[in-house]
Design a protein around this motif. Structure first.
Motif, PDB file in Angstrom:
ATOM      1  N   THR A 179    -108.792 -84.324   9.899  1.00  0.00           N
ATOM      2  CA  THR A 179    -107.610 -84.854  10.356  1.00  0.00           C
ATOM      3  C   THR A 179    -107.667 -85.856  11.397  1.00  0.00           C
ATOM      4  OG1 THR A 179    -106.492 -82.780   9.451  1.00  0.00           O
ATOM      5  CG2 THR A 179    -105.201 -84.163  11.170  1.00  0.00           C
ATOM      6  N   ARG A 180    -108.622 -85.339  12.560  1.00  0.00           N
ATOM      7  CA  ARG A 180    -108.815 -86.016  13.779  1.00  0.00           C
ATOM      8  C   ARG A 180    -107.486 -86.469  14.323  1.00  0.00           C
ATOM      9  NH1 ARG A 180    -113.938 -90.032  13.722  1.00  0.00           N
ATOM     10  NH2 ARG A 180    -115.559 -88.218  13.086  1.00  0.00           N
ATOM     11  N   ASN A 181    -106.618 -85.415  14.831  1.00  0.00           N
ATOM     12  CA  ASN A 181    -105.228 -85.796  15.204  1.00  0.00           C
ATOM     13  C   ASN A 181    -104.947 -85.409  16.843  1.00  0.00           C
ATOM     14  OD1 ASN A 181    -105.771 -82.798  15.203  1.00  0.00           O
ATOM     15  ND2 ASN A 181    -103.665 -82.528  14.315  1.00  0.00           N
ATOM     16  N   GLN A 182    -106.139 -84.916  17.332  1.00  0.00           N
ATOM     17  CA  GLN A 182    -106.151 -84.667  18.791  1.00  0.00           C
ATOM     18  C   GLN A 182    -107.430 -84.395  19.450  1.00  0.00           C
ATOM     19  OE1 GLN A 182    -104.949 -80.306  20.352  1.00  0.00           O
ATOM     20  NE2 GLN A 182    -103.607 -80.812  18.821  1.00  0.00           N
ATOM     21  N   LYS A 183    -107.578 -84.588  20.554  1.00  0.00           N
ATOM     22  CA  LYS A 183    -108.682 -84.163  21.398  1.00  0.00           C
ATOM     23  C   LYS A 183    -108.377 -83.366  22.850  1.00  0.00           C
ATOM     24  CE  LYS A 183    -111.778 -88.106  20.249  1.00  0.00           C
ATOM     25  NZ  LYS A 183    -112.480 -89.299  20.753  1.00  0.00           N
ATOM     26  N   ASN A 184    -109.136 -81.974  22.670  1.00  0.00           N
ATOM     27  CA  ASN A 184    -108.280 -81.163  23.669  1.00  0.00           C
ATOM     28  C   ASN A 184    -109.390 -80.511  24.406  1.00  0.00           C
ATOM     29  OD1 ASN A 184    -109.557 -79.115  21.678  1.00  0.00           O
ATOM     30  ND2 ASN A 184    -107.742 -78.835  20.650  1.00  0.00           N
ATOM     31  N   VAL A 185    -108.698 -79.783  25.409  1.00  0.00           N
ATOM     32  CA  VAL A 185    -109.811 -79.032  26.248  1.00  0.00           C
ATOM     33  C   VAL A 185    -110.456 -77.984  25.694  1.00  0.00           C
ATOM     34  CG1 VAL A 185    -109.942 -77.611  28.426  1.00  0.00           C
ATOM     35  CG2 VAL A 185    -108.327 -79.439  28.488  1.00  0.00           C
ATOM     36  N   ALA A 186    -109.854 -77.142  24.867  1.00  0.00           N
ATOM     37  CA  ALA A 186    -110.497 -75.913  24.045  1.00  0.00           C
ATOM     38  C   ALA A 186    -111.712 -76.418  23.203  1.00  0.00           C
ATOM     39  CB  ALA A 186    -109.407 -75.656  23.028  1.00  0.00           C
ATOM     40  N   THR A 187    -111.869 -77.797  22.735  1.00  0.00           N
ATOM     41  CA  THR A 187    -112.881 -78.146  22.168  1.00  0.00           C
ATOM     42  C   THR A 187    -114.031 -78.698  23.037  1.00  0.00           C
ATOM     43  OG1 THR A 187    -111.453 -78.737  20.320  1.00  0.00           O
ATOM     44  CG2 THR A 187    -113.850 -79.858  20.197  1.00  0.00           C
ATOM     45  N   TRP A 217    -115.205 -86.997  30.876  1.00  0.00           N
ATOM     46  CA  TRP A 217    -113.998 -87.460  30.197  1.00  0.00           C
ATOM     47  C   TRP A 217    -112.711 -86.539  30.028  1.00  0.00           C
ATOM     48  CZ3 TRP A 217    -111.248 -85.261  26.092  1.00  0.00           C
ATOM     49  CH2 TRP A 217    -110.622 -85.932  25.557  1.00  0.00           C
ATOM     50  N   ILE A 218    -113.077 -85.357  30.305  1.00  0.00           N
ATOM     51  CA  ILE A 218    -112.230 -84.282  30.389  1.00  0.00           C
ATOM     52  C   ILE A 218    -111.546 -84.388  31.794  1.00  0.00           C
ATOM     53  CG2 ILE A 218    -111.600 -81.870  30.629  1.00  0.00           C
ATOM     54  CD1 ILE A 218    -114.096 -81.339  28.881  1.00  0.00           C
ATOM     55  N   LYS A 219    -112.253 -84.696  32.866  1.00  0.00           N
ATOM     56  CA  LYS A 219    -111.840 -84.758  34.261  1.00  0.00           C
ATOM     57  C   LYS A 219    -110.844 -85.984  34.230  1.00  0.00           C
ATOM     58  CE  LYS A 219    -113.240 -85.277  39.073  1.00  0.00           C
ATOM     59  NZ  LYS A 219    -114.318 -85.076  40.075  1.00  0.00           N
ATOM     60  N   ALA A 220    -111.216 -86.967  33.652  1.00  0.00           N
ATOM     61  CA  ALA A 220    -110.532 -88.114  33.753  1.00  0.00           C
ATOM     62  C   ALA A 220    -109.327 -88.257  33.031  1.00  0.00           C
ATOM     63  CB  ALA A 220    -111.513 -89.494  33.336  1.00  0.00           C
ATOM     64  N   ASN A 221    -109.002 -87.423  31.951  1.00  0.00           N
ATOM     65  CA  ASN A 221    -108.376 -87.559  30.900  1.00  0.00           C
ATOM     66  C   ASN A 221    -107.350 -86.395  30.784  1.00  0.00           C
ATOM     67  OD1 ASN A 221    -108.530 -90.160  29.185  1.00  0.00           O
ATOM     68  ND2 ASN A 221    -110.584 -89.217  29.729  1.00  0.00           N
ATOM     69  N   LEU A 222    -107.855 -85.212  30.832  1.00  0.00           N
ATOM     70  CA  LEU A 222    -107.018 -83.913  30.692  1.00  0.00           C
ATOM     71  C   LEU A 222    -106.823 -83.036  31.854  1.00  0.00           C
ATOM     72  CD1 LEU A 222    -108.635 -83.007  27.359  1.00  0.00           C
ATOM     73  CD2 LEU A 222    -106.467 -84.038  27.852  1.00  0.00           C
ATOM     74  N   GLN A 223    -106.883 -83.571  33.316  1.00  0.00           N
ATOM     75  CA  GLN A 223    -106.572 -82.981  34.488  1.00  0.00           C
ATOM     76  C   GLN A 223    -106.135 -83.808  35.420  1.00  0.00           C
ATOM     77  OE1 GLN A 223    -108.277 -82.116  37.746  1.00  0.00           O
ATOM     78  NE2 GLN A 223    -109.250 -84.286  37.247  1.00  0.00           N
ATOM     79  N   GLU A 224    -105.399 -83.032  36.369  1.00  0.00           N
ATOM     80  CA  GLU A 224    -105.105 -83.879  37.577  1.00  0.00           C
ATOM     81  C   GLU A 224    -104.950 -82.749  38.943  1.00  0.00           C
ATOM     82  OE1 GLU A 224    -101.418 -86.647  39.010  1.00  0.00           O
ATOM     83  OE2 GLU A 224    -101.219 -85.660  37.122  1.00  0.00           O
ATOM     84  N   SER A 225    -105.863 -83.189  39.719  1.00  0.00           N
ATOM     85  CA  SER A 225    -105.928 -82.378  40.949  1.00  0.00           C
ATOM     86  C   SER A 225    -106.060 -80.898  40.637  1.00  0.00           C
ATOM     87  CB  SER A 225    -104.750 -82.709  41.870  1.00  0.00           C
ATOM     88  OG  SER A 225    -104.526 -83.853  42.315  1.00  0.00           O
ATOM     89  N   VAL A 228    -105.225 -78.360  34.811  1.00  0.00           N
ATOM     90  CA  VAL A 228    -105.782 -78.740  33.652  1.00  0.00           C
ATOM     91  C   VAL A 228    -104.620 -78.715  32.489  1.00  0.00           C
ATOM     92  CG1 VAL A 228    -107.566 -78.170  31.903  1.00  0.00           C
ATOM     93  CG2 VAL A 228    -107.954 -77.676  34.449  1.00  0.00           C
ATOM     94  N   TYR A 229    -104.667 -79.928  31.847  1.00  0.00           N
ATOM     95  CA  TYR A 229    -103.614 -80.040  30.676  1.00  0.00           C
ATOM     96  C   TYR A 229    -104.500 -79.510  29.185  1.00  0.00           C
ATOM     97  CZ  TYR A 229    -101.379 -82.661  34.433  1.00  0.00           C
ATOM     98  OH  TYR A 229    -100.838 -82.959  35.400  1.00  0.00           O
ATOM     99  N   ASP A 230    -103.564 -79.921  27.983  1.00  0.00           N
ATOM    100  CA  ASP A 230    -104.044 -79.331  26.787  1.00  0.00           C
ATOM    101  C   ASP A 230    -104.752 -80.449  26.034  1.00  0.00           C
ATOM    102  OD1 ASP A 230    -104.100 -76.914  25.157  1.00  0.00           O
ATOM    103  OD2 ASP A 230    -103.539 -78.442  23.680  1.00  0.00           O
ATOM    104  N   HIS A 231    -104.087 -81.575  25.626  1.00  0.00           N
ATOM    105  CA  HIS A 231    -104.903 -82.422  24.776  1.00  0.00           C
ATOM    106  C   HIS A 231    -104.092 -83.747  24.672  1.00  0.00           C
ATOM    107  CE1 HIS A 231    -101.305 -80.971  22.116  1.00  0.00           C
ATOM    108  NE2 HIS A 231    -101.538 -82.091  21.487  1.00  0.00           N
TER     109      HIS A 231
END
Length: 503
Positions: A179-187, A217-225, A228-231
């Motif tokens: 499906t390739r519908n999201q990229k998340n922290v859990a992966t 990549w996680i740090k730049a896209n899925l967290q802020e200060s 930590v966000y999800d996807h």
């Protein structure tokens, strides 16, 4: 992990995942005061194995009654745990073995793997986070046992996962292969941790390169200060769901990179996430309730990440938090079978419990340094409304001046309720201080303490706007230890930010 929920307003709390169990009874006054000592870890693990382990199938049951109920995704129509749950329970067995050195748990490490292979011989699964949990657990099993079968499995699974990495959103591994519908922290965060383990085990620098790139990549896209966000999904929409296991895996990934590289910034990244989580994802200092099914096991990953900071990186500022939560969870076990439920602030319910939910507390008791505390675990008296137990009430974070992660909003219909599960040091008179906004005029709410009405219409005077906050005070008597405080609909709209309990 296939759990996904719809956003409510601009903030969604994992606490809004509703439990399947009925309400539970309070701990009797003058009841037990269990300690967090090594004997508790022994008792917790023994109880878990006795309830959930099938030695013939070499597999864990999904539910404590060994019947098929909700979350029926595993072998034999869901009687046994699903793909990613069994990986978590495999790590629990490793926790018990590393704490005790028991030959029984050493054999069980091999048995769990053999039992899983009997049902999933090719590890067939389209979800890369599910494969990733087995890659990570296999790498850990190799560290513990030296058995190269586990190392080979970790490498092959990691290679499969890495094949789903591309430049969409600037990098990262896709959650689902087809499906390739999201990229998340859990992966991606567990993949970082696995790659660092493979680098340590093999000396192959390509694993470290991949770990660094994924973490960047996680740090730049899925967290802020440290938040930590999800996807990411769609055209790059950032979905800012808060789950304890995202924080836990991010902390663990950053700590692992600090360990293998010595780069101080990774430890700073781990601490920032740990500080955010311990400040915002609690109910009075107890790790928040995230429901059952997948959410029932989330907090174990946060505990694991925090404990790594304490034991491997000298960050002992998190140890009191871990120890208090370990004792709090154990204190609220049920006496019939020594199992702990999904809400560590409340006594475990009397119905069946799920294995992943029960395992979270057992893992905590295995890995956290015992403190010998034999007493009651009162909470800190600060209860964010968004971390409590709402029914039919949404969450927002759009109005300025709120505390924590946000506040509850859209509360204007009969049947909407909010329940706080609280633990206090002593019985007697207390003040309940509700921080609120009433922008539509004067409002009221019915208040019940331990099921008994204490206010038919607690007043919440108009604040003149939704960005203006005030406090409504109510004097009540609370029992020593566990209490429930419930608010029911009265009149008019109300946004509720926080409950403070004082003497």
């Amino acid at each position: 992990m296939k759990l996904r929920v719809a956003a409510a307003g601009v903030l969604l709390s994992a606490a809004f995942l509703q439990p399947i169990q009925p309400a539970h009874a309070a701990v009797p006054a003058g009841g037990r005061t269990p300690a967090h000592v090594p004997a508790d870890a022994d008792a917790a693990m023994s109880a878990f194995v006795a309830t959930f382990w099938d030695p013939a199938k070499k597999y864990f049951y999904t539910n404590s009654d060994r019947q098929i109920h909700e979350h029926a995704h595993g072998p034999e129509n869901g009687r046994y745990t699903d793909f990613w749950w069994e990986a978590q329970l495999w790590e629990l067995v490793m926790d018990a073995y590393q704490r005790t050195g028991s030959a029984t748990y050493r054999r069980m490490i091999d048995d769990v793997y053999a039992g899983f292979l009997a049902y999933y011989p090719t590890f067939e699964n389209d979800f890369n986070d599910d494969l990733g949990w087995w890659a990570l657990a296999s790498a850990r099993a190799y560290e513990i046992t030296g058995n190269t079968t586990y190392l080979d499995r970790a490498r092959s699974l990691f290679d499969r996962i890495w094949a789903e990495q591309d430049s969409t959103y600037g990098g990262g591994i896709w959650w689902q292969n087809n499906t390739r519908n999201q990229k998340n922290v859990a992966t991606n965060a567990p993949a970082v941790l696995t790659a660092t383990k493979l680098y340590t085990a093999t000396g192959d620098a390509s694993y470290l390169t991949r770990a660094r790139s994924l973490f960047d990549w996680i740090k730049a896209n899925l967290q802020e200060s440290g938040h930590v966000y999800d996807h990411l999904e769609g055209s790059g929409t950032l979905v800012k769901w808060d789950f304890t296991y995202n924080f836990g895996t991010y902390i663990s990934a950053a700590a692992a990179l600090n360990k293998v590289t010595g780069t101080a910034s990774y430890l700073a990244d781990a601490r920032a996430a740990a500080d955010w989580a311990t400040a915002n994802l609690t109910n009075g200092g107890t790790v928040l309730h995230e429901g059952v099914n997948d959410g029932g096991g989330f907090k174990a990953r946060l505990i694991r990440g925090l404990n790594t900071l304490v034991t491997e990186h000298g960050q002992r500022q998190y140890l009191p938090f871990l120890q208090r939560n370990a004792t709090q969870a154990w204190q609220h076990r049920r006496t019939s079978d020594n199992l702990v439920g999904p809400d560590w602030s409340a006594p475990a319910p009397g119905t069946y419990l799920q294995s992943l939910t029960a395992a979270a507390a057992v893992s905590t008791l295995q890995i956290v340094q015992p403190d010998g505390n034999a007493g009651l675990q009162p909470e800190n008296g600060v209860y964010e409304a968004e971390n409590a137990r709402p029914s039919g009430i949404g969450a927002e974070s759009s109005q300025p001046g709120f505390s924590g992660r946000g506040y509850l909003a859209g509360w204007n219909t009969s049947g909407q309720t909010l329940t706080f599960h609280v633990n206090v040091a002593s019985a007697g008179a207390h003040q309940l201080r509700f921080r609120y906004a009433a922008g539509a005029g004067d409002a009221t709410r019915r208040v019940l303490v331990n099921g008994a009405q204490v206010a038919a219409g607690q007043p919440f005077a108009s604040t003149g706007g939704w960005g203006t906050w005030n406090t409504s005070v109510l004097g009540v008597n609370l029992a020593r230890g566990y209490n429930t405080i419930q608010l029911e609909m009265g009149s008019n709209f109300l946004n509720l930010d926080r409950l403070d309990i004082t003497r």
